[in-house]
Design a protein around this motif. Structure first.
Motif, PDB file in Angstrom:
ATOM      1  N   SER A 151       7.100   6.785   9.432  1.00  0.00           N
ATOM      2  CA  SER A 151       8.567   6.756   9.522  1.00  0.00           C
ATOM      3  C   SER A 151       9.052   5.403  10.032  1.00  0.00           C
ATOM      4  N   LEU A 152       8.267   4.774  10.902  1.00  0.00           N
ATOM      5  CA  LEU A 152       8.629   3.453  11.424  1.00  0.00           C
ATOM      6  C   LEU A 152       8.802   2.421  10.321  1.00  0.00           C
ATOM      7  N   ILE A 153       8.022   2.550   9.271  1.00  0.00           N
ATOM      8  CA  ILE A 153       8.082   1.560   8.192  1.00  0.00           C
ATOM      9  C   ILE A 153       8.849   2.105   6.974  1.00  0.00           C
ATOM     10  N   HIS A 154       9.493   3.240   7.153  1.00  0.00           N
ATOM     11  CA  HIS A 154      10.327   3.856   6.111  1.00  0.00           C
ATOM     12  C   HIS A 154       9.548   4.187   4.836  1.00  0.00           C
ATOM     13  N   ALA A 155       8.312   4.626   5.006  1.00  0.00           N
ATOM     14  CA  ALA A 155       7.495   5.035   3.866  1.00  0.00           C
ATOM     15  C   ALA A 155       7.545   6.561   3.740  1.00  0.00           C
ATOM     16  N   GLU A 187       0.805  -1.222   0.000  1.00  0.00           N
ATOM     17  CA  GLU A 187       0.000   0.000   0.000  1.00  0.00           C
ATOM     18  C   GLU A 187       0.840   1.275   0.000  1.00  0.00           C
ATOM     19  N   HIS A 188       2.026   1.256   0.614  1.00  0.00           N
ATOM     20  CA  HIS A 188       2.782   2.494   0.809  1.00  0.00           C
ATOM     21  C   HIS A 188       4.270   2.410   0.471  1.00  0.00           C
ATOM     22  N   ILE A 189       4.983   1.485   1.066  1.00  0.00           N
ATOM     23  CA  ILE A 189       6.449   1.483   1.007  1.00  0.00           C
ATOM     24  C   ILE A 189       6.973   1.353  -0.416  1.00  0.00           C
TER      25      ILE A 189
END
Length: 165
Positions: A147-151, A124-126
């Motif tokens: 930010s936690l998932i680096h997206a 969905e994002h990254i």
């Protein structure tokens, strides 16, 4: 500039913003509603006569027209919707888009380590991190969650609410 805003349904939170865009852009602005409003929201008084709003198109009634508007616009604003597939091609196309999101880890950021959840967030994002896809954060902690998932590295705008003047 052609601007298309797509979300599950238009509501009183978005109307002032959309009216302003329509006033500036005229027929170059479109809002695409992807689904009818839930009965619960209608009972809460959120119902609108969407057919009377000149810039609203209904994906579930005009799918071909709406897909053309999504692919053909200069800028896509993408809010929440049940079926992300509708915007998937556009987000990967290299044309600019701005996603609008509230928190993804409301129940706690510890959920960011869930393998199943991370796979979903990747889809969905990254995976758009190197595309011109930005994030408009509708809340104070949204940027932290993503930010936690680096997206959306370096591509997060804060605050994404649309108040009336």
């Amino acid at each position: 500039m052609k601007l298309t805003f797509i979300s599950n349904y238009i509501n009183h939170h978005q109307i002032p913003f959309c009216n302003g865009l329509f006033q500036e852009l005229g027929e170059d602005f479109t809002f695409i509603q992807t689904e009818p409003m839930e009965e619960e929201r209608v009972r809460m008084g959120w119902a609108l006569d969407v057919r009377s709003i000149p810039y609203v198109h209904l994906l579930y009634e005009e799918e071909e027209i709406c897909r053309g508007l999504i692919d053909g616009c200069d800028l896509l604003l993408a809010g929440w919707m049940e079926n992300e597939e509708v915007i998937e091609k556009r987000l990967g196309s290299g044309k600019p888009a701005i996603r609008i999101s509230e928190r993804i880890y409301r129940e706690g950021q510890w959920k960011a380590i869930s393998p199943k959840g991370l796979l979903h967030k990747y889809r969905e994002h990254i995976r758009y991190r190197n595309k011109p896809v930005y994030l408009l954060c509708a809340g104070a902690y949204v940027a932290s969650d993503f930010s936690l998932i680096h997206a959306y590295p370096g591509k997060k705008f804060r605050f994404g609410y649309f108040p009336e003047k």
